[in-house]
Design a protein around this motif. Structure first.
Motif, PDB file in Angstrom:
ATOM      1  N   LEU A   1      -3.570   4.123  -4.728  1.00  0.00           N
ATOM      2  CA  LEU A   1      -3.708   4.455  -6.154  1.00  0.00           C
ATOM      3  C   LEU A   1      -2.466   5.148  -6.684  1.00  0.00           C
ATOM      4  CD1 LEU A   1      -7.396   5.669  -6.663  1.00  0.00           C
ATOM      5  CD2 LEU A   1      -6.212   3.850  -7.918  1.00  0.00           C
ATOM      6  N   PHE A   2      -1.967   6.084  -5.881  1.00  0.00           N
ATOM      7  CA  PHE A   2      -0.750   6.813  -6.260  1.00  0.00           C
ATOM      8  C   PHE A   2       0.415   5.834  -6.442  1.00  0.00           C
ATOM      9  CE2 PHE A   2       3.199   8.877  -4.826  1.00  0.00           C
ATOM     10  CZ  PHE A   2       3.313   9.849  -5.805  1.00  0.00           C
TER      11      PHE A   2
ATOM     12  N   VAL B   1       3.598   1.192 -11.827  1.00  0.00           N
ATOM     13  CA  VAL B   1       3.370   0.817 -13.236  1.00  0.00           C
ATOM     14  C   VAL B   1       4.337   1.579 -14.131  1.00  0.00           C
ATOM     15  CG1 VAL B   1       1.726   1.032 -15.148  1.00  0.00           C
ATOM     16  CG2 VAL B   1       0.983   0.047 -12.971  1.00  0.00           C
ATOM     17  N   ILE B   2       4.538   2.873 -13.830  1.00  0.00           N
ATOM     18  CA  ILE B   2       5.472   3.677 -14.636  1.00  0.00           C
ATOM     19  C   ILE B   2       6.881   3.111 -14.511  1.00  0.00           C
ATOM     20  CG2 ILE B   2       6.564   5.953 -14.854  1.00  0.00           C
ATOM     21  CD1 ILE B   2       3.813   7.149 -13.985  1.00  0.00           C
TER      22      ILE B   2
ATOM     23  N   THR C   1      -1.838  -0.778   0.730  1.00  0.00           N
ATOM     24  CA  THR C   1      -3.114  -0.068   0.888  1.00  0.00           C
ATOM     25  C   THR C   1      -3.823  -0.522   2.172  1.00  0.00           C
ATOM     26  OG1 THR C   1      -3.305   0.020  -1.505  1.00  0.00           O
ATOM     27  CG2 THR C   1      -5.296   0.486  -0.252  1.00  0.00           C
TER      28      THR C   1
ATOM     29  N   THR D   1       3.715  -8.202 -13.262  1.00  0.00           N
ATOM     30  CA  THR D   1       2.285  -7.907 -13.250  1.00  0.00           C
ATOM     31  C   THR D   1       1.579  -8.580 -12.080  1.00  0.00           C
ATOM     32  OG1 THR D   1       2.036  -9.662 -14.894  1.00  0.00           O
ATOM     33  CG2 THR D   1       1.914  -7.399 -15.703  1.00  0.00           C
TER      34      THR D   1
ATOM     35  N   VAL E   1       0.964  -3.379  -3.849  1.00  0.00           N
ATOM     36  CA  VAL E   1       0.094  -2.219  -3.659  1.00  0.00           C
ATOM     37  C   VAL E   1      -1.086  -2.567  -2.745  1.00  0.00           C
ATOM     38  CG1 VAL E   1      -1.478  -0.625  -4.837  1.00  0.00           C
ATOM     39  CG2 VAL E   1       0.769  -1.112  -5.815  1.00  0.00           C
TER      40      VAL E   1
ATOM     41  N   LEU F   1       0.240   2.655  -7.096  1.00  0.00           N
ATOM     42  CA  LEU F   1      -0.025   1.792  -8.250  1.00  0.00           C
ATOM     43  C   LEU F   1       0.465   2.453  -9.534  1.00  0.00           C
ATOM     44  CD1 LEU F   1      -1.380  -0.882  -9.138  1.00  0.00           C
ATOM     45  CD2 LEU F   1      -3.459   0.404  -9.521  1.00  0.00           C
ATOM     46  N   ILE F   2       0.089   3.744  -9.703  1.00  0.00           N
ATOM     47  CA  ILE F   2       0.497   4.476 -10.908  1.00  0.00           C
ATOM     48  C   ILE F   2       2.015   4.582 -10.969  1.00  0.00           C
ATOM     49  CG2 ILE F   2       0.409   6.745 -12.049  1.00  0.00           C
ATOM     50  CD1 ILE F   2      -2.465   6.990 -10.722  1.00  0.00           C
ATOM     51  N   LEU F   3       2.627   4.912  -9.828  1.00  0.00           N
ATOM     52  CA  LEU F   3       4.079   5.064  -9.763  1.00  0.00           C
ATOM     53  C   LEU F   3       4.785   3.761 -10.140  1.00  0.00           C
ATOM     54  CD1 LEU F   3       6.078   7.339  -8.795  1.00  0.00           C
ATOM     55  CD2 LEU F   3       6.254   6.043  -6.676  1.00  0.00           C
TER      56      LEU F   3
END
Ligand SMILES: [Zn+2]
Ligand SMILES: [Zn+2]
Length: 230
Positions: free
Chosen positions: A103-104, A110-111, A86, A75, A82, A106-108
């Motif tokens: 953002l993309f 986290v998954i 960025t 975490t 990221v 970050l989501i990737l």
């Protein structure tokens, strides 16, 4: 049988008897008042100390603590990576591209992290094959240690390590093995017959430990041991 002298097993971050975090250089454990070090096991042979059969303990607060510390690293690491990416992308391609891509990412990430950190199911099986592949890429050594298992549920599974070979060296073809889902991770293996082991790997951090210990002295996790050998 193996795993000896490969690790800094003489470092006592945690008491081997009660698992209390002691820090370096502490002589007497504040938790159990035993002398920190191997002297408390004088006269007890290493061989046989890990016992026979799977550990009756499959859930433990020290496993949860280890998993929590792993999650903490992720975490902290993900937002940092990221953020840096960025900023770099914003400088090169402008802020719009940088933020959208950030953002993309970050989501990737986290998954990926959620998939990596989720608890996997437990299983039992037998070691059927070991493979070590060593290649040199751009001057750097890259090792792939693979152990393949034939499992009781009829499935074939494999575990691959790149960063270390502790568990790979420890497990031999024909060994009966259990994978503990409550720990998950790459090192959550326990051998059924540990009665001849001079060292046993910690199922959390994977480092080789003296089988007379109750807790891993590096990460504080409970060591998986069987019943006393006859
Ligand atoms: Zn202690
Ligand atoms: Zn450990």
């Amino acid at each position: 049988m193996s795993g000896e002298n490969k690790t800094a097993a003489k470092i006592f971050n945690y008491c081997p008897n009660c698992g209390t975090k002691t820090g370096r250089g502490v002589q007497i454990c504040p938790g159990c008042a035993k002398t920190i070090g191997d002297s408390q096991y004088d006269g007890i042979p290493r061989i046989g100390a890990a016992g026979f059969g799977y550990s009756e303990i499959t859930e433990h607060e020290s496993f949860a603590a280890y998993n929590k510390s792993k999650k903490k690293i992720v975490t902290i690491a993900i937002p940092l990576i990221v953020l840096v990416l960025t900023i770099i992308l914003s400088v090169i391609f402008g802020p719009a591209v940088g933020i959208v891509t950030g953002l993309f990412l970050l989501i990737l990430m986290v998954i990926i992290a959620l998939v990596q950190l989720r608890n996997k199911p437990s299983w039992e099986g037998t070691v059927v094959k070991k493979e070590h592949v060593h290649i040199k890429r751009e001057g750097a050594d890259r090792n792939t240690y693979t152990v393949k298992f034939n499992c009781a549920d009829g499935k074939n599974r494999k575990q691959v390590w790149h960063s270390h070979s502790f568990i790979y060296d420890y497990l031999q073809e024909g060994d009966r093995v259990r994978y503990l889902g409550s720990i998950s991770g790459d090192n959550a293996f326990e051998k059924y017959d540990k009665s001849q082991d001079e060292s046993i790997p910690c199922a959390c951090c994977g480092l080789a430990m003296d089988p007379r210990y109750t807790y891993c002295t590096i990460c504080g996790a409970l060591l998986l041991k069987g019943k006393a050998a006859q």
